[in-house]
Design a protein around this motif. Sequence first.
Motif, PDB file in Angstrom:
ATOM      1  N   ASN A   1      39.192  -1.499  59.306  1.00  0.00           N
ATOM      2  CA  ASN A   1      38.770  -0.679  58.170  1.00  0.00           C
ATOM      3  C   ASN A   1      37.261  -0.453  58.268  1.00  0.00           C
ATOM      4  O   ASN A   1      36.468  -1.377  58.085  1.00  0.00           O
ATOM      5  CB  ASN A   1      39.134  -1.394  56.871  1.00  0.00           C
ATOM      6  N   VAL A   2      36.861   0.776  58.552  1.00  0.00           N
ATOM      7  CA  VAL A   2      35.445   1.077  58.775  1.00  0.00           C
ATOM      8  C   VAL A   2      34.619   0.791  57.522  1.00  0.00           C
ATOM      9  O   VAL A   2      33.457   0.384  57.608  1.00  0.00           O
ATOM     10  CB  VAL A   2      35.255   2.530  59.236  1.00  0.00           C
ATOM     11  N   ARG A   3      35.220   0.935  56.370  1.00  0.00           N
ATOM     12  CA  ARG A   3      34.497   0.662  55.119  1.00  0.00           C
ATOM     13  C   ARG A   3      34.032  -0.788  55.036  1.00  0.00           C
ATOM     14  O   ARG A   3      33.004  -1.080  54.425  1.00  0.00           O
ATOM     15  CB  ARG A   3      35.386   0.999  53.918  1.00  0.00           C
ATOM     16  N   HIS A   4      34.767  -1.692  55.647  1.00  0.00           N
ATOM     17  CA  HIS A   4      34.363  -3.092  55.637  1.00  0.00           C
ATOM     18  C   HIS A   4      33.074  -3.322  56.413  1.00  0.00           C
ATOM     19  O   HIS A   4      32.399  -4.333  56.234  1.00  0.00           O
ATOM     20  CB  HIS A   4      35.475  -3.958  56.230  1.00  0.00           C
TER      21      HIS A   4
ATOM     22  N   ASN B   1      38.666   5.396  56.187  1.00  0.00           N
ATOM     23  CA  ASN B   1      38.521   5.072  54.754  1.00  0.00           C
ATOM     24  C   ASN B   1      37.290   5.748  54.137  1.00  0.00           C
ATOM     25  O   ASN B   1      36.486   5.117  53.453  1.00  0.00           O
ATOM     26  CB  ASN B   1      38.458   3.556  54.561  1.00  0.00           C
ATOM     27  N   GLY B   2      37.153   7.042  54.402  1.00  0.00           N
ATOM     28  CA  GLY B   2      36.085   7.824  53.803  1.00  0.00           C
ATOM     29  C   GLY B   2      34.729   7.664  54.455  1.00  0.00           C
ATOM     30  O   GLY B   2      33.731   8.199  53.955  1.00  0.00           O
ATOM     31  N   CYS B   3      34.672   6.957  55.572  1.00  0.00           N
ATOM     32  CA  CYS B   3      33.402   6.695  56.249  1.00  0.00           C
ATOM     33  C   CYS B   3      33.243   7.579  57.491  1.00  0.00           C
ATOM     34  O   CYS B   3      34.186   8.228  57.930  1.00  0.00           O
ATOM     35  CB  CYS B   3      33.304   5.224  56.649  1.00  0.00           C
ATOM     36  N   THR B   4      32.055   7.557  58.059  1.00  0.00           N
ATOM     37  CA  THR B   4      31.738   8.360  59.226  1.00  0.00           C
ATOM     38  C   THR B   4      31.421   7.466  60.414  1.00  0.00           C
ATOM     39  O   THR B   4      30.661   6.501  60.284  1.00  0.00           O
ATOM     40  CB  THR B   4      30.516   9.259  58.946  1.00  0.00           C
TER      41      THR B   4
ATOM     42  N   ASP C   1      42.933   7.771  57.556  1.00  0.00           N
ATOM     43  CA  ASP C   1      41.904   7.775  56.511  1.00  0.00           C
ATOM     44  C   ASP C   1      42.601   7.508  55.184  1.00  0.00           C
ATOM     45  O   ASP C   1      43.262   8.380  54.635  1.00  0.00           O
ATOM     46  CB  ASP C   1      41.168   9.111  56.481  1.00  0.00           C
ATOM     47  N   SER C   2      42.460   6.282  54.693  1.00  0.00           N
ATOM     48  CA  SER C   2      43.156   5.883  53.470  1.00  0.00           C
ATOM     49  C   SER C   2      42.404   6.256  52.203  1.00  0.00           C
ATOM     50  O   SER C   2      42.887   5.986  51.097  1.00  0.00           O
ATOM     51  CB  SER C   2      43.406   4.368  53.488  1.00  0.00           C
ATOM     52  N   SER C   3      41.232   6.879  52.321  1.00  0.00           N
ATOM     53  CA  SER C   3      40.474   7.260  51.128  1.00  0.00           C
ATOM     54  C   SER C   3      41.171   8.406  50.407  1.00  0.00           C
ATOM     55  O   SER C   3      41.860   9.223  51.022  1.00  0.00           O
ATOM     56  CB  SER C   3      39.044   7.684  51.504  1.00  0.00           C
ATOM     57  N   SER C   4      40.980   8.471  49.103  1.00  0.00           N
ATOM     58  CA  SER C   4      41.620   9.536  48.324  1.00  0.00           C
ATOM     59  C   SER C   4      41.058  10.908  48.683  1.00  0.00           C
ATOM     60  O   SER C   4      41.779  11.910  48.660  1.00  0.00           O
ATOM     61  CB  SER C   4      41.425   9.270  46.826  1.00  0.00           C
ATOM     62  N   ALA C   5      39.782  10.961  49.045  1.00  0.00           N
ATOM     63  CA  ALA C   5      39.167  12.244  49.399  1.00  0.00           C
ATOM     64  C   ALA C   5      39.522  12.683  50.809  1.00  0.00           C
ATOM     65  O   ALA C   5      39.461  13.877  51.136  1.00  0.00           O
ATOM     66  CB  ALA C   5      37.647  12.154  49.261  1.00  0.00           C
TER      67      ALA C   5
ATOM     68  N   LEU D   1      46.042  11.127  65.764  1.00  0.00           N
ATOM     69  CA  LEU D   1      45.157  11.409  64.638  1.00  0.00           C
ATOM     70  C   LEU D   1      46.013  11.722  63.416  1.00  0.00           C
ATOM     71  O   LEU D   1      46.638  12.773  63.344  1.00  0.00           O
ATOM     72  CB  LEU D   1      44.229  12.581  64.963  1.00  0.00           C
ATOM     73  N   LYS D   2      46.013  10.775  62.462  1.00  0.00           N
ATOM     74  CA  LYS D   2      46.821  10.924  61.247  1.00  0.00           C
ATOM     75  C   LYS D   2      45.975  11.216  60.018  1.00  0.00           C
ATOM     76  O   LYS D   2      46.523  11.548  58.962  1.00  0.00           O
ATOM     77  CB  LYS D   2      47.624   9.649  60.994  1.00  0.00           C
ATOM     78  N   GLY D   3      44.672  11.037  60.131  1.00  0.00           N
ATOM     79  CA  GLY D   3      43.804  11.253  58.986  1.00  0.00           C
ATOM     80  C   GLY D   3      42.361  11.363  59.415  1.00  0.00           C
ATOM     81  O   GLY D   3      41.967  10.870  60.472  1.00  0.00           O
ATOM     82  N   GLY D   4      41.565  12.034  58.586  1.00  0.00           N
ATOM     83  CA  GLY D   4      40.160  12.220  58.904  1.00  0.00           C
ATOM     84  C   GLY D   4      39.932  13.428  59.795  1.00  0.00           C
ATOM     85  O   GLY D   4      40.863  14.127  60.201  1.00  0.00           O
ATOM     86  N   ARG D   5      38.665  13.641  60.128  1.00  0.00           N
ATOM     87  CA  ARG D   5      38.260  14.806  60.917  1.00  0.00           C
ATOM     88  C   ARG D   5      37.538  14.390  62.185  1.00  0.00           C
ATOM     89  O   ARG D   5      36.747  13.451  62.169  1.00  0.00           O
ATOM     90  CB  ARG D   5      37.312  15.700  60.104  1.00  0.00           C
ATOM     91  N   ILE D   6      37.809  15.119  63.235  1.00  0.00           N
ATOM     92  CA  ILE D   6      36.977  15.076  64.432  1.00  0.00           C
ATOM     93  C   ILE D   6      36.158  16.350  64.379  1.00  0.00           C
ATOM     94  O   ILE D   6      36.689  17.453  64.524  1.00  0.00           O
ATOM     95  CB  ILE D   6      37.831  15.008  65.707  1.00  0.00           C
ATOM     96  N   THR D   7      34.865  16.209  64.146  1.00  0.00           N
ATOM     97  CA  THR D   7      34.075  17.389  63.812  1.00  0.00           C
ATOM     98  C   THR D   7      32.652  17.308  64.364  1.00  0.00           C
ATOM     99  O   THR D   7      32.079  16.227  64.494  1.00  0.00           O
ATOM    100  CB  THR D   7      34.025  17.580  62.277  1.00  0.00           C
TER     101      THR D   7
END
Length: 204
Positions: A40-43, A73-76, A104-108, A135-141
């Motif tokens: 979990n990147v947020r940790h 989890n909403g992080c970069t 990406d388990s974050s709500s956003a 890739l199931k969530g988040g962005r590669i950008t």
Amino acid sequence: SYFVGYTDDTMYNARLLSGGLWQALQYAIDNEPGSKPVVNVRHIAGAGGTVTALDSDTALEVKSGRKVTLDLNGCTVDRGLNGKDGRYEGEAIYVNGGILTVTDSSSAGNGQITGGCNKSAGGGVVVDNGGSFTLKGGRITLNAVYSQMYGGGGVYVNGGSFVLEEGGHITENSSATGKGTAVYLRGSSASFRMTGGSIEKNHS
């Protein structure tokens, strides 16, 4: 305090203090326990935070035999090479025969992998040596490839597989040649399957 599965791991804390967040994240990818480890990147970064590579750091690597889920989890996760001339092996993540799932388990749902800039192939994620990436969530950008031979601004697959599922997005990556600005496959053993998500605004 930040933690990866367990808070009292002295080796992890030493990496965090001596090598910074990027090396701490690499340590977590290598060592998070369990049969289905989730990092979990947020940790590591804190809520909405960013894990940025130092100039001396290399790509995050998922080694052969390792199977791990990276929850943004909403992080970069930022390789830190945007706005620079790039470098060889300048991708953000290198799946070197391992198995990586990004969620990406974050709500956003605003976690992202960014800042890769490669003079060879693959800006965001490189899949090599029979590796597997989903890739199931988040962005590669906002990753880039400056190679005059290969592409893969977002994802480059060289002998392995990539699956894009609902919740995953590949956006605004670039390739100098215009080849595979989002996804580039090299060789007969490379595969890509899209079951959902989006690919948009990638460019040469």
